[in-house]
Motif scaffolding. Sequence first.
Motif, short mmCIF file in Angstrom:
data_model
loop_
_atom_site.label_atom_id
_atom_site.label_comp_id
_atom_site.label_asym_id
_atom_site.label_seq_id
_atom_site.Cartn_x
_atom_site.Cartn_y
_atom_site.Cartn_z
N ARG A 670 0.84 -1.19 0.00
CA ARG A 670 0.00 0.00 0.00
C ARG A 670 0.89 1.25 0.00
N PRO A 671 0.39 2.36 -0.50
CA PRO A 671 1.19 3.59 -0.53
C PRO A 671 1.73 3.99 0.85
N GLU A 672 0.92 3.77 1.90
CA GLU A 672 1.38 4.12 3.25
C GLU A 672 2.59 3.29 3.65
N GLN A 673 2.61 2.01 3.24
CA GLN A 673 3.77 1.17 3.55
C GLN A 673 5.01 1.65 2.77
N ILE A 674 4.81 1.97 1.50
CA ILE A 674 5.93 2.47 0.68
C ILE A 674 6.52 3.73 1.31
N ALA A 675 5.64 4.63 1.74
CA ALA A 675 6.12 5.89 2.33
C ALA A 675 6.89 5.61 3.62
N TRP A 676 6.40 4.72 4.46
CA TRP A 676 7.06 4.42 5.73
C TRP A 676 8.43 3.76 5.49
N GLN A 677 8.48 2.81 4.56
CA GLN A 677 9.74 2.13 4.27
C GLN A 677 10.77 3.11 3.68
N THR A 678 10.31 3.95 2.79
CA THR A 678 11.22 4.93 2.16
C THR A 678 11.77 5.89 3.21
N ALA A 679 10.90 6.37 4.09
CA ALA A 679 11.35 7.29 5.14
C ALA A 679 12.38 6.61 6.04
N ALA A 680 12.17 5.32 6.34
CA ALA A 680 13.12 4.60 7.19
C ALA A 680 14.49 4.51 6.52
N ILE A 681 14.51 4.25 5.22
CA ILE A 681 15.78 4.17 4.49
C ILE A 681 16.49 5.52 4.49
N LEU A 682 15.76 6.60 4.25
CA LEU A 682 16.37 7.93 4.20
C LEU A 682 16.90 8.34 5.57
N ARG A 683 16.15 8.02 6.62
CA ARG A 683 16.60 8.41 7.97
C ARG A 683 17.81 7.59 8.41
N ALA A 684 17.97 6.38 7.89
CA ALA A 684 19.09 5.52 8.29
C ALA A 684 20.42 6.05 7.79
N GLY A 685 20.39 6.86 6.73
CA GLY A 685 21.61 7.48 6.22
C GLY A 685 22.65 6.47 5.76
N GLY A 686 22.21 5.35 5.24
CA GLY A 686 23.14 4.37 4.71
C GLY A 686 23.64 3.35 5.71
N VAL A 687 23.26 3.46 6.98
CA VAL A 687 23.68 2.48 8.00
C VAL A 687 22.89 1.19 7.80
N LEU A 688 23.60 0.09 7.67
CA LEU A 688 22.99 -1.21 7.42
C LEU A 688 23.50 -2.23 8.44
N PRO A 689 22.74 -3.25 8.76
CA PRO A 689 21.40 -3.51 8.26
C PRO A 689 20.38 -2.55 8.88
N LEU A 690 19.35 -2.22 8.11
CA LEU A 690 18.28 -1.38 8.59
C LEU A 690 17.13 -2.29 9.05
N ILE A 691 16.75 -2.15 10.29
CA ILE A 691 15.61 -2.88 10.84
C ILE A 691 14.61 -1.84 11.34
N ALA A 692 13.48 -1.73 10.67
CA ALA A 692 12.45 -0.77 11.08
C ALA A 692 11.22 -1.55 11.54
N VAL A 693 10.65 -1.11 12.65
CA VAL A 693 9.47 -1.78 13.20
C VAL A 693 8.39 -0.75 13.44
N HIS A 694 7.23 -0.99 12.84
CA HIS A 694 6.06 -0.13 13.04
C HIS A 694 5.10 -0.90 13.94
N PRO A 695 4.94 -0.48 15.21
CA PRO A 695 4.11 -1.28 16.13
C PRO A 695 2.69 -1.50 15.64
N LEU A 696 2.12 -0.51 14.96
CA LEU A 696 0.74 -0.67 14.46
C LEU A 696 0.69 -0.14 13.04
N SER A 697 0.71 -1.06 12.08
CA SER A 697 0.77 -0.66 10.68
C SER A 697 -0.63 -0.50 10.11
N VAL A 698 -0.67 -0.21 8.81
CA VAL A 698 -1.95 0.04 8.16
C VAL A 698 -2.84 -1.19 8.11
#
Length: 882
Positions: A670-698
């Motif tokens: 869904r677009p909301e998921q794409i936006a959340w994943q993209t924001a997580a990648i941008l905020r990580a600033g290239g630090v890997l591995p990136l693990i993002a957890v959304h406690p309550l998703s769409v």
Amino acid sequence: MIAEPTRPALPPLPRLPPAVPRSGVSVEARRALRQLLDDTDRALAAAFRDGADAGDLSKRRGEVVARVVAHVWTACLGEVEGAALFAVGGFGRGLLFPHSDVDLLALVREAQPARLRALEQCFATLWDVGLKVGHAVRDPLQCRALAAQEAGVFTSLLDARRLAGDPALDADLRAIVDDPALWPPAAYLAVRLAERDARHARYDDTAYNLEPNIKEGPGGLRTLDALRWLGLRLAHADGFAAMVGEGLLDPAERATLEESEATLRRYRYALHLEASRAEERLLFDYQRALAARLGFVDEHATNLGVEQFMQGYYRAASQIERLGVQIVERFEEMLEPAQTAVPVGEDFLRYGSRLAAREPDVFVRRPAALVEAFTARLGEPGIVGFTADTMRRIHQATALHDGALAADRDVLAAFLRLLRQGARAVDALWRMNRHGLLAAILPAFGRVFGRMQYDLFHVYTVDEHTLRVLHNVARFADPAAQAEFPLAREIWPTLPAPEVLLLAALFHDIAKGRGGDHSVLGEEEARAFCRKLGLPPNDVERVAWLVRHHLLMSVTAQRQDITDPEVVARFADVVENREQLGQLYLLTIADIIGTSPKLWNGWKDRLLADLYGATRYALRSDVELPRDAATRVRECQGYALPLLEADGFDAATVMRVWADFPQASFLRHRPEQIAWQTAAILRAGGVLPLIAVHPLSVRGTTELFVYTPDRDGLFATVTAMLDRLRLSVLEARVLVSPHGMAQDTFLLLDTETQQPATPARAEELQQRLARALAQAVPVHPARRSASRQLKHFQMTPRISFHAAGERTQLALVCTDRPGLLAAVAQAMVEAQVRVHDARIATFGERVEDFFQLTDRSDAPLNEAQQERLKQALLARLCMPPM
């Protein structure tokens, strides 16, 4: 004329040598008494196996134990004055099942030390000879004080009978029981109802619906005891026969109660023998063995012997519970002051909060009045039931008309008028079922009365499930349900004929247990009844269609990828129009919630709503599906980009990230998921591995996003960690970007609560998984034992492979167990298989999982690879549960 089968003779009462007063019981004598009790129990068990009545056997055991108790009393206390021994509880009523406790009350006028020592010796001796004795020693004043304080103590005295000792103590006990100041009728009724409600709250949990308590559960033997106690205290009616004489029961009701009691006694007797202890729950551990012990055999795959056995229990318990509620209403009416009659229509009168028939023969003379009586209640606020006389006449008329009600045009016309009241009709249907009228009008419903399915998914009998589904349908009409079911509340007012949905709910499982596809058989039943009911032809076909396809929406949503336009298009082709879509959506939700309270969660809510929305769009006449992939990608990006811009990210930066997203990301998320994943990648600033957890998703779940260089075994590592953290995977998307970055998404729920993870749990998941992936250390699944229930539902895994474009689809059906998905992922690593998509569905003990797979070159699996994976899976799945 066929002769009645002769019941085996009961073992004779043993002769005991006369007890020498105050001599005590020697070691040799104790050994002899123990041997006597053991011999008696073996003889009684043999007689039960030969078909002797469980009630008669329990009475015989009670008689034998009473003799032993009296013998020991005399040996320890002699012919004493001012002291007596009384049997209380079930023993007081003269019944002892194979491992029942022996409850005793010693009533003494003076607590002399020598007498107390003799009593201690008496009770110790009874334990030594093998009796499980529960005892109390009180003087009459103490007994009265406790009886005044505790209704349970007072009730135990109602059943008390003297076994030995001074007969003068009978009068002391009788004075307590007969005292009108102790628990007068209204107070006693209130306390007994409060005890019933508290007991049901303890035993009416879903686990106990599958493994009911014969003694304490709803409709259990304790319910019958309570009715007898109420009859004795409120009407001085000692037993069901006396209650018939007082007008509280009719002969048919008495026969039903006694027949149901005989069934429960038989089951309880067999359960004690099978468990070799005082077990009162029909646990899965015993159900199959008990069914075999009592002679039940498998008829076919959907009518197992164990299911027939449990149906016998549920039928008996349901009959007891239904009649129990009605009899309590009669007690309440008996205590109410006289009321002035108020007319209700032409055929009924209202007396306070109860409805009565104006003419005593109206139900015999005009059978449609049976349905109209329940309809009339709907328009009278404050009505709590029928008068005792009217209840009795409803039962008598229903029995008198027998099968004729199902073919009576006036009755069916009245039934249709009731259904056309929509949600209000459900309360009347529930009450009609309680009085046996629903099964009389709809005999097919009577055939599923008490029918259970031997699994962990269906936690209610078919009739109880059906009534719960109807109740859930009615909730959609209630404005109070807006917050919980906003879409259902939106759809409900658009239904042109609510009776269609009510009939579909009534028939959707009506053919369970007959063999064959219950949806197909139910469709035939529904069509025939609706025609007889006089429904318009279009509505007849709509009801039949809903019954035939009542599982379609649930199966499609949980087992297929509903983000795939092809899936939605195929579903829309079957649904045909938006009206059927709305009805099917409401029926699906009501069915899921009515199957088990634990099945409904935010993920399923969102999943079904998404499928409803996509299908509604597809059914528009000006839309042609499926749309091409490029168009769908642009649409998704067009919705997601403004969300990111509102979060402070510029379009150029976002597009650079998206340039390395696989096309499937925009097609499957869904677009909301794409936006959340993209924001997580941008905020990580290239630090890997990136693990993002959304406690309550769409989708009403916790969403886990893993962004890291792809490597084989990544899916196995993640699932093993999720298993260790007790998080269940509902859906997984395993994607790889053009530059080799894993973009894996997991939708999760807490395994125990089936709710999204708390913020603290989400934080723990993020930290532990990030450490595990950074260290590149394999994580192995935790080893935990399967639950006791799961161990009784083991099935041979079914593994099948199907072509799925450029991938291979694996369908896995097997028994659930702790760490199952992690074990499957480990097998895939061993077989050198990559996972690209996973849809996880659990139905009680049954798991139905679907995976999209390739080999490590991203090619579909060939036959040799499929066989290698199959063997790797079987090696793990066929291990016995811990």
